[in-house]
Design a protein around this motif. Structure first.
Motif, short mmCIF file in Angstrom:
data_model
loop_
_atom_site.label_atom_id
_atom_site.label_comp_id
_atom_site.label_asym_id
_atom_site.label_seq_id
_atom_site.Cartn_x
_atom_site.Cartn_y
_atom_site.Cartn_z
N ILE A 223 13.93 19.05 0.76
CA ILE A 223 13.76 19.43 2.17
C ILE A 223 12.32 19.83 2.46
O ILE A 223 11.71 19.40 3.46
N LEU A 224 11.74 20.66 1.57
CA LEU A 224 10.36 21.10 1.77
C LEU A 224 9.38 19.92 1.72
O LEU A 224 8.44 19.85 2.51
N ASN B 60 16.40 22.00 -2.10
CA ASN B 60 15.40 22.75 -1.36
C ASN B 60 14.02 22.10 -1.46
O ASN B 60 13.30 21.97 -0.46
N TYR B 61 13.65 21.66 -2.67
CA TYR B 61 12.37 20.96 -2.83
C TYR B 61 12.35 19.68 -1.99
O TYR B 61 11.33 19.35 -1.37
N PRO C 81 20.78 23.26 -6.13
CA PRO C 81 20.26 23.83 -4.88
C PRO C 81 18.73 23.85 -4.83
O PRO C 81 18.14 23.64 -3.76
N GLU C 82 18.08 24.07 -5.97
CA GLU C 82 16.62 24.04 -6.00
C GLU C 82 16.09 22.64 -5.72
O GLU C 82 15.11 22.47 -4.98
#
Length: 230
Positions: free
Chosen positions: A221-222, A218-219, A214-215
């Motif tokens: 996406i960011l 998320n990275y 998940p991290e």
């Protein structure tokens, strides 16, 4: 038009990020990395573009001097934004090379046209890769790999654009993990300039822990929000 997210908002909250190179912002023969360690990075030959630095597939590279904060890490995560225009020298264009641990594009070892991660061990080094044709030339990718070298049964996790990939082990590790404290961290090549990356590298992140799936997502996406050309 998308608004660029400030790089500091993306990385500084995570103290495990031991190297942060937003290469689209850094245009000099040498410059400081944008993490808490401020390594003095030396550029050799690469050409700045608004999307990052273009490497020629011959002898371009960035040198991050070895330092305790990036040496002999048991757990690592590498995240990079790349735009390969070729497969690099020998079909093994390096994204990141710390001597004993390597992330690269591959079009030489089977399976072909993918991302490969290698780690040296005292008896036999190891190599793992994402699936056949998991990357192509002239496209943007956020690639990532995580690994714990404390046990030869461990297998790296590898991601492309935030999505976990099936990993093929082509060579199994034997022995104990080799030390890399004597090796500088090279972006876009080897220290001997024999495996130059061909294309653009926008961003390199190096962590001293394993980021979760998940991290990583998320990275990814960011990063895509931060870099409007992705």
């Amino acid at each position: 038009m998308q608004t660029l997210i400030k790089p500091s908002r993306l990385m500084r909250p995570d103290p495990s990020c031991v190297l942060y190179l937003p290469l689209w912002l850094l245009d000099a023969a040498s410059f400081g990395s944008k993490d808490m360690y401020s390594y003095i990075v030396t550029r050799t030959g690469a050409t700045w573009t608004p999307q990052g630095h273009s490497l020629d597939g011959v002898d371009d590279l960035f040198t991050v001097p070895q330092k305790a904060s990036i040496n002999d890490l048991i757990e690592i995560t590498i995240i990079a934004v790349i735009y390969p225009t070729g497969w690099g020298e020998g079909g093994y264009g390096r994204i990141l090379d710390k001597g004993q641990r390597i992330l690269m594009v591959n079009n030489t070892d089977t399976p072909l046209r993918n991302i490969q991660f290698q780690h040296s061990f005292s008896v036999s080094g190891a190599s793992w890769a994402t699936p056949l044709d998991s990357i192509a030339l002239n496209k943007w990718y956020v690639v990532a790999a995580t690994y714990n070298n404390s046990n030869t049964t461990n297998v790296p996790s590898m991601y492309i654009n935030g999505i976990s990939q099936a990993v093929t082990e082509s060579v199994a590790p034997v022995g104990t993990a080799s030390a890399d404290a004597a090796n500088d961290l090279i972006v876009g090549n080897t220290a001997a300039t024999t495996r130059s990356f061909a294309g653009i590298i926008s961003l390199v992140l190096y962590f001293n822990r394993i980021l979760t799936a998940p991290e990583i997502l998320n990275y990814s996406i960011l990063i895509k929000r931060m870099l409007p050309w992705l």
